[in-house]
Design a protein around this motif. Sequence first.
Motif, PDB file in Angstrom:
ATOM      1  N   GLU A  59      14.357   4.242  -9.773  1.00 19.35           N
ATOM      2  CA  GLU A  59      13.724   4.914 -10.908  1.00 19.35           C
ATOM      3  C   GLU A  59      12.497   4.102 -11.288  1.00 19.35           C
ATOM      4  OE1 GLU A  59      14.449   7.798 -12.411  1.00 19.35           O
ATOM      5  OE2 GLU A  59      16.071   8.100 -10.992  1.00 19.35           O
ATOM      6  N   PRO A  60      11.335   4.643 -11.229  1.00 19.76           N
ATOM      7  CA  PRO A  60      11.048   6.003 -10.795  1.00 19.76           C
ATOM      8  C   PRO A  60      11.182   6.136  -9.279  1.00 19.76           C
ATOM      9  CG  PRO A  60       8.995   4.847 -11.234  1.00 19.76           C
ATOM     10  CD  PRO A  60      10.115   3.920 -11.605  1.00 19.76           C
ATOM     11  N   ALA A  61      11.516   7.329  -8.868  1.00 22.94           N
ATOM     12  CA  ALA A  61      11.677   7.591  -7.441  1.00 22.94           C
ATOM     13  C   ALA A  61      10.322   7.503  -6.742  1.00 22.94           C
ATOM     14  CB  ALA A  61      12.284   8.981  -7.238  1.00 22.94           C
ATOM     15  N   TRP A  62      10.346   7.024  -5.511  1.00 27.02           N
ATOM     16  CA  TRP A  62       9.112   6.945  -4.731  1.00 27.02           C
ATOM     17  C   TRP A  62       8.670   8.341  -4.311  1.00 27.02           C
ATOM     18  CZ3 TRP A  62       7.436   8.471   0.059  1.00 27.02           C
ATOM     19  CH2 TRP A  62       6.233   7.933   0.487  1.00 27.02           C
ATOM     20  N   ASN A  63       7.365   8.537  -4.296  1.00 30.14           N
ATOM     21  CA  ASN A  63       6.782   9.746  -3.718  1.00 30.14           C
ATOM     22  C   ASN A  63       5.410   9.383  -3.173  1.00 30.14           C
ATOM     23  OD1 ASN A  63       4.674  10.278  -5.780  1.00 30.14           O
ATOM     24  ND2 ASN A  63       6.435  10.611  -7.116  1.00 30.14           N
ATOM     25  N   LYS A  64       4.800  10.281  -2.439  1.00 24.44           N
ATOM     26  CA  LYS A  64       3.531   9.959  -1.766  1.00 24.44           C
ATOM     27  C   LYS A  64       2.408   9.608  -2.738  1.00 24.44           C
ATOM     28  CE  LYS A  64       1.957  14.673  -1.304  1.00 24.44           C
ATOM     29  NZ  LYS A  64       1.510  15.727  -0.446  1.00 24.44           N
ATOM     30  N   ASP A  65       2.542   9.986  -3.996  1.00 22.67           N
ATOM     31  CA  ASP A  65       1.515   9.630  -4.990  1.00 22.67           C
ATOM     32  C   ASP A  65       1.480   8.134  -5.258  1.00 22.67           C
ATOM     33  OD1 ASP A  65       0.795  12.301  -5.219  1.00 22.67           O
ATOM     34  OD2 ASP A  65       2.144  12.653  -6.921  1.00 22.67           O
ATOM     35  N   LYS A  66       2.529   7.420  -4.894  1.00 19.72           N
ATOM     36  CA  LYS A  66       2.574   5.966  -5.100  1.00 19.72           C
ATOM     37  C   LYS A  66       1.781   5.210  -4.035  1.00 19.72           C
ATOM     38  CE  LYS A  66       6.689   5.855  -7.872  1.00 19.72           C
ATOM     39  NZ  LYS A  66       5.944   6.055  -9.089  1.00 19.72           N
ATOM     40  N   ILE A  67       1.396   5.890  -2.965  1.00 20.51           N
ATOM     41  CA  ILE A  67       0.595   5.251  -1.914  1.00 20.51           C
ATOM     42  C   ILE A  67      -0.793   4.979  -2.465  1.00 20.51           C
ATOM     43  CG2 ILE A  67      -0.362   5.501   0.409  1.00 20.51           C
ATOM     44  CD1 ILE A  67       1.924   7.464   1.020  1.00 20.51           C
ATOM     45  N   ASN A  74       0.806  -1.213   0.000  1.00 22.16           N
ATOM     46  CA  ASN A  74       0.000   0.000   0.000  1.00 22.16           C
ATOM     47  C   ASN A  74       0.840   1.265   0.000  1.00 22.16           C
ATOM     48  OD1 ASN A  74      -2.945  -0.545  -0.090  1.00 22.16           O
ATOM     49  ND2 ASN A  74      -2.381  -1.948   1.544  1.00 22.16           N
ATOM     50  N   LEU A  75       2.085   1.161   0.444  1.00 22.65           N
ATOM     51  CA  LEU A  75       2.990   2.305   0.347  1.00 22.65           C
ATOM     52  C   LEU A  75       3.481   2.514  -1.087  1.00 22.65           C
ATOM     53  CD1 LEU A  75       5.419   2.359   3.404  1.00 22.65           C
ATOM     54  CD2 LEU A  75       4.038   4.230   2.522  1.00 22.65           C
ATOM     55  N   GLY A  76       3.306   1.513  -1.922  1.00 24.12           N
ATOM     56  CA  GLY A  76       3.755   1.629  -3.308  1.00 24.12           C
ATOM     57  C   GLY A  76       5.232   1.354  -3.483  1.00 24.12           C
ATOM     58  N   LEU A  77       5.819   0.579  -2.567  1.00 19.75           N
ATOM     59  CA  LEU A  77       7.254   0.300  -2.646  1.00 19.75           C
ATOM     60  C   LEU A  77       7.593  -0.860  -3.575  1.00 19.75           C
ATOM     61  CD1 LEU A  77       8.318   0.709   1.102  1.00 19.75           C
ATOM     62  CD2 LEU A  77       8.423   2.399  -0.740  1.00 19.75           C
ATOM     63  N   VAL A  78       6.631  -1.732  -3.853  1.00 23.17           N
ATOM     64  CA  VAL A  78       6.901  -2.891  -4.709  1.00 23.17           C
ATOM     65  C   VAL A  78       6.531  -2.531  -6.145  1.00 23.17           C
ATOM     66  CG1 VAL A  78       6.346  -5.312  -5.177  1.00 23.17           C
ATOM     67  CG2 VAL A  78       6.575  -4.510  -2.810  1.00 23.17           C
ATOM     68  N   TYR A  79       7.523  -2.600  -7.021  1.00 23.37           N
ATOM     69  CA  TYR A  79       7.332  -2.234  -8.426  1.00 23.37           C
ATOM     70  C   TYR A  79       7.039  -3.434  -9.313  1.00 23.37           C
ATOM     71  CZ  TYR A  79       9.074   2.541  -7.557  1.00 23.37           C
ATOM     72  OH  TYR A  79       9.246   3.831  -7.125  1.00 23.37           O
ATOM     73  N   GLY A  80       7.467  -4.619  -8.900  1.00 22.18           N
ATOM     74  CA  GLY A  80       7.202  -5.774  -9.742  1.00 22.18           C
ATOM     75  C   GLY A  80       7.678  -7.061  -9.099  1.00 22.18           C
ATOM     76  N   ILE A  81       7.011  -8.160  -9.480  1.00 18.96           N
ATOM     77  CA  ILE A  81       7.366  -9.496  -8.995  1.00 18.96           C
ATOM     78  C   ILE A  81       7.324 -10.440 -10.183  1.00 18.96           C
ATOM     79  CG2 ILE A  81       6.734 -11.414  -7.473  1.00 18.96           C
ATOM     80  CD1 ILE A  81       5.173  -9.264  -5.801  1.00 18.96           C
ATOM     81  N   VAL A  82       8.402 -11.189 -10.370  1.00 18.72           N
ATOM     82  CA  VAL A  82       8.466 -12.193 -11.430  1.00 18.72           C
ATOM     83  C   VAL A  82       9.021 -13.464 -10.812  1.00 18.72           C
ATOM     84  CG1 VAL A  82       9.550 -12.833 -13.621  1.00 18.72           C
ATOM     85  CG2 VAL A  82       8.824 -10.471 -13.243  1.00 18.72           C
ATOM     86  N   VAL A  83       8.379 -14.589 -11.128  1.00 18.18           N
ATOM     87  CA  VAL A  83       8.898 -15.885 -10.705  1.00 18.18           C
ATOM     88  C   VAL A  83       9.360 -16.614 -11.952  1.00 18.18           C
ATOM     89  CG1 VAL A  83       8.386 -18.094  -9.598  1.00 18.18           C
ATOM     90  CG2 VAL A  83       7.389 -15.977  -8.686  1.00 18.18           C
ATOM     91  N   LYS A  84      10.632 -17.005 -11.946  1.00 12.37           N
ATOM     92  CA  LYS A  84      11.205 -17.729 -13.081  1.00 12.37           C
ATOM     93  C   LYS A  84      12.103 -18.824 -12.531  1.00 12.37           C
ATOM     94  CE  LYS A  84      13.822 -17.086 -17.293  1.00 12.37           C
ATOM     95  NZ  LYS A  84      14.597 -16.203 -18.128  1.00 12.37           N
ATOM     96  N   ASP A  85      11.887 -20.041 -13.005  1.00 11.29           N
ATOM     97  CA  ASP A  85      12.677 -21.203 -12.567  1.00 11.29           C
ATOM     98  C   ASP A  85      12.684 -21.344 -11.042  1.00 11.29           C
ATOM     99  OD1 ASP A  85      13.334 -21.786 -15.237  1.00 11.29           O
ATOM    100  OD2 ASP A  85      15.046 -20.424 -15.170  1.00 11.29           O
ATOM    101  N   ASN A  86      11.514 -21.132 -10.441  1.00 15.17           N
ATOM    102  CA  ASN A  86      11.324 -21.240  -8.981  1.00 15.17           C
ATOM    103  C   ASN A  86      12.162 -20.251  -8.178  1.00 15.17           C
ATOM    104  OD1 ASN A  86       9.286 -23.088  -9.115  1.00 15.17           O
ATOM    105  ND2 ASN A  86      10.603 -24.855  -8.774  1.00 15.17           N
ATOM    106  N   ILE A  87      12.506 -19.139  -8.789  1.00 13.33           N
ATOM    107  CA  ILE A  87      13.161 -18.042  -8.082  1.00 13.33           C
ATOM    108  C   ILE A  87      12.263 -16.813  -8.232  1.00 13.33           C
ATOM    109  CG2 ILE A  87      15.186 -16.531  -7.946  1.00 13.33           C
ATOM    110  CD1 ILE A  87      16.814 -18.863  -9.159  1.00 13.33           C
ATOM    111  N   ALA A  88      11.935 -16.180  -7.095  1.00 11.00           N
ATOM    112  CA  ALA A  88      11.121 -14.968  -7.122  1.00 11.00           C
ATOM    113  C   ALA A  88      12.040 -13.753  -7.163  1.00 11.00           C
ATOM    114  CB  ALA A  88      10.226 -14.902  -5.899  1.00 11.00           C
ATOM    115  N   TYR A  89      11.799 -12.895  -8.126  1.00 11.47           N
ATOM    116  CA  TYR A  89      12.538 -11.644  -8.260  1.00 11.47           C
ATOM    117  C   TYR A  89      11.576 -10.512  -7.907  1.00 11.47           C
ATOM    118  CZ  TYR A  89      15.794 -14.565 -10.847  1.00 11.47           C
ATOM    119  OH  TYR A  89      16.678 -15.553 -11.205  1.00 11.47           O
ATOM    120  N   ILE A  90      11.930  -9.760  -6.880  1.00 11.02           N
ATOM    121  CA  ILE A  90      11.068  -8.680  -6.410  1.00 11.02           C
ATOM    122  C   ILE A  90      11.797  -7.361  -6.610  1.00 11.02           C
ATOM    123  CG2 ILE A  90       9.877  -7.688  -4.410  1.00 11.02           C
ATOM    124  CD1 ILE A  90       9.774 -10.603  -3.279  1.00 11.02           C
ATOM    125  N   ASP A  91      11.225  -6.497  -7.455  1.00  2.03           N
ATOM    126  CA  ASP A  91      11.759  -5.152  -7.640  1.00  2.03           C
ATOM    127  C   ASP A  91      11.004  -4.234  -6.693  1.00  2.03           C
ATOM    128  OD1 ASP A  91      13.497  -5.922  -9.620  1.00  2.03           O
ATOM    129  OD2 ASP A  91      12.227  -5.217 -11.268  1.00  2.03           O
TER     130      ASP A  91
END
Length: 102
Positions: free
Chosen positions: A79-87, A23-40
């Motif tokens: 990038e992009p930088a976090w700001n309160k609009d991402k909440i 809800n803070l908007g800190l997670v930009y993406g999640i991909v699971v490939k070959d049973n490894i989770a990559y969290i941006d």
Amino acid sequence: MELEIYERLKEVRDPEIPLDIINLGLVYGIVVKDNIAYIDMTLTVQGCPAKSYFAQYIREYILKSFPELKDVVVNFVFEPAWNKDKISEEGKERLRSMGWNI
């Protein structure tokens, strides 16, 4: 599985702002490939002292929650930088109910 990880990350709280990292908007993406989770994800400020805490805690928490994963890689991006609009709107409402001016 990405959606399940996303939902589970709603249980990870920011140590300074009383809200979860989704809800803070800190997670930009999640991909699971070959049973490894990559969290941006990002942080509220680039030099945030919680960076190593988040990396270790999220890795351990997701591996424990999803034993079929071989690993979890937390990648910090500013990038992009976090700001309160991402909440999220839900997050803004929660913060307002606690007296935050947002």
